[in-house]
Design a protein around this motif. Structure first.
Motif, PDB file in Angstrom:
ATOM      1  N   LYS B 101      72.593 -29.961  33.279  1.00 25.73           N
ATOM      2  CA  LYS B 101      71.736 -28.666  33.339  1.00 25.73           C
ATOM      3  C   LYS B 101      72.101 -27.836  32.495  1.00 25.73           C
ATOM      4  N   ASP B 102      73.452 -27.294  32.242  1.00 29.74           N
ATOM      5  CA  ASP B 102      73.866 -26.388  31.657  1.00 29.74           C
ATOM      6  C   ASP B 102      73.496 -26.881  30.110  1.00 29.74           C
ATOM      7  N   PRO B 106      67.981 -23.479  28.606  1.00 30.85           N
ATOM      8  CA  PRO B 106      66.909 -23.062  29.772  1.00 30.85           C
ATOM      9  C   PRO B 106      65.721 -23.776  29.862  1.00 30.85           C
ATOM     10  N   GLY B 107      65.391 -24.688  28.764  1.00 33.33           N
ATOM     11  CA  GLY B 107      64.258 -25.171  28.902  1.00 33.33           C
ATOM     12  C   GLY B 107      64.090 -26.862  28.985  1.00 33.33           C
ATOM     13  N   TRP B 109      65.516 -30.662  30.599  1.00 39.54           N
ATOM     14  CA  TRP B 109      65.623 -31.061  32.257  1.00 39.54           C
ATOM     15  C   TRP B 109      66.738 -32.243  32.222  1.00 39.54           C
ATOM     16  N   PRO B 110      67.605 -32.112  33.356  1.00 38.11           N
ATOM     17  CA  PRO B 110      68.422 -33.127  33.553  1.00 38.11           C
ATOM     18  C   PRO B 110      68.007 -34.476  34.416  1.00 38.11           C
ATOM     19  N   ILE B 176      58.579 -28.329  28.440  1.00 41.89           N
ATOM     20  CA  ILE B 176      58.999 -29.350  29.405  1.00 41.89           C
ATOM     21  C   ILE B 176      58.553 -29.108  30.735  1.00 41.89           C
ATOM     22  N   PRO B 177      57.664 -29.980  31.327  1.00 44.35           N
ATOM     23  CA  PRO B 177      56.900 -29.488  32.358  1.00 44.35           C
ATOM     24  C   PRO B 177      57.795 -29.214  33.772  1.00 44.35           C
ATOM     25  N   TYR B 178      57.423 -28.385  34.401  1.00 43.07           N
ATOM     26  CA  TYR B 178      58.513 -28.128  35.703  1.00 43.07           C
ATOM     27  C   TYR B 178      57.344 -27.610  36.722  1.00 43.07           C
ATOM     28  N   PRO B 179      57.517 -28.317  38.037  1.00 35.21           N
ATOM     29  CA  PRO B 179      58.411 -29.422  38.271  1.00 35.21           C
ATOM     30  C   PRO B 179      58.345 -30.510  37.183  1.00 35.21           C
ATOM     31  N   PHE B 180      59.468 -31.387  36.968  1.00 33.88           N
ATOM     32  CA  PHE B 180      59.494 -32.296  36.043  1.00 33.88           C
ATOM     33  C   PHE B 180      58.534 -33.443  36.157  1.00 33.88           C
TER      34      PHE B 180
END
Lengths: 184, 185
Positions: B101-102, B106-107, B109-110, B176-180
């Motif tokens: 994640k880190d 910020p953009g 996805w793990p 990157i879409p969120y929710p993934f």
């Protein structure tokens, strides 16, 4: 040293557990900031996404998030009024390892084996959405795989994989975990 | 940035000095890594830990894990025949998504990870969470990064060999879409 082949631990009763799934159950309580505080501190993850509401509001997530698989541990929370499973476990077995015979909310039936040692063998994670504060989490366990292996000393042991899917109150899939335990 | 090999040539106290685990200020100011800028062979920042029995107790309490091998020395030695109490697999499992994640924030996805637990880790081991880029590809407008990951001891013992897949934005491409939503194959 014996030359006999290892006694199989993959009995028909063990084999029959593959694919067994539990009910979809809602875990007690909600995703809350106190659980998050203790979890993030123990994890040593200082991410401001977990505690700075103003900052989180301006992030792409729009609100505080929690570590993605934190909810997988929340399913172990024992509700008040649910008895005292720790005391019960030691009454049933004074040598309880503290985990194997402690009955948990929503847990699958035990795999019927005389192998007593439990070691964490590996994990798989799939992440889709961060849980949010206030979420009500539902989960469902399933034995997705059980395999037999033979150790260097010639004794058979089992690799038992339990898949769990976690959903929020809107039925969004948050994450999938697969935990493989070694039973020796 | 020091490499894993560099760290393993140091003594444990010196390894700890090279911890790259970010604090909250670093995470606030994190600049996006783009797919275009990632090179195969690149190493991620190393997260370095030295757990004490108190850390183990704190983890057990936080997740209500009653397994005695993590806090009951008599049980660990005499029942399970372990060398001492053991670091939790559940803690290692939780470090993995933090580590991923880190790196992608910020953009990014793990997305996913898989790993085994191969060695017993004990209090006062110096632990190095590491990751190396082994492949990259574009799918559905997203940058897919394949990683080898693990957690080595100061002695170079690999306790958690595994792999991970994370998703990074492509410079000038879509978010990157969120929710993934995983890329279509």
């Amino acid at each position: 040293m014996s030359s006999n082949p290892a006694e199989t631990k993959m009995t028909p009763e063990v084999q029959a557990m593959i694919g067994v799934e539990g009910d979809i159950v809602e875990m007690m309580g909600v995703v809350d900031q106190e659980y998050l505080r203790r979890f993030a501190q123990a994890l040593m993850d200082p991410d401001p996404m977990y505690w700075d509401e103003e900052w989180a509001k301006n992030s792409r997530f729009g609100q505080l998030t929690v570590p993605p698989i934190m909810v997988s541990y929340m399913s172990s929370r024992i509700p008040l009024g649910g008895g005292d499973p720790v005391t019960q476990a030691f009454e049933e077995n004074p040598f309880s390892d503290g985990i194997g015979s402690v009955k948990k909310f929503g847990e699958l039936p035990n795999v019927p084996t005389d192998l007593v040692r439990v070691v964490n063998g590996g994990n798989e994670l799939e992440l889709y959405e961060y849980p949010s504060i206030g979420d009500r989490i539902k989960f469902q366990h399933r034995y997705s795989d059980i395999r037999e292996r033979v150790g260097r000393e010639g004794k058979a042991f089992l690799l038992i994989t339990r898949e769990t899917k976690f959903y929020n109150q809107d039925d969004h899939l948050l994450c999938i975990t697969r935990a493989t335990t070694i039973r020796r | 940035m020091v490499t894993v090999d560099d760290l393993l040539n140091m003594n444990p106290d010196d390894i700890l000095k090279h911890n790259e685990r970010p604090d909250d200020k670093t995470l606030r100011n994190k600049q996006q890594i783009y797919y275009d800028d990632v090179q195969v062979g690149e190493e991620l920042p190393k997260y370095i830990y030295r757990q004490t029995p108190t850390h183990l107790f704190r983890w057990s309490a936080s997740i209500e894990n009653f397994h005695r091998i993590h806090y009951d020395l008599d049980f660990a030695l005499n029942h399970d025949k372990n060398p001492t109490i053991l670091v939790h697999g559940s803690w290692k499992q939780s470090v993995v998504p933090q580590f991923l994640k880190d790196w992608v924030s910020p953009g990014g996805w793990p997305w996913k990870a898989r790993f085994e637990h191969r060695a017993m880790l004990t209090p006062n081991d110096v632990l190095i969470m590491w990751g190396t880029v082994v492949d990259k590809s574009e799918k559905d407008g997203m940058g897919i990064i394949e990683l080898e990951i693990g957690m080595k001891t100061q002695d170079g013992v690999e306790s958690m060999p595994g792999t991970a897949t994370v998703v990074l934005p492509i410079r000038g491409g879509k978010e990157i879409p969120y929710p993934f939503v995983p890329p279509q194959e």
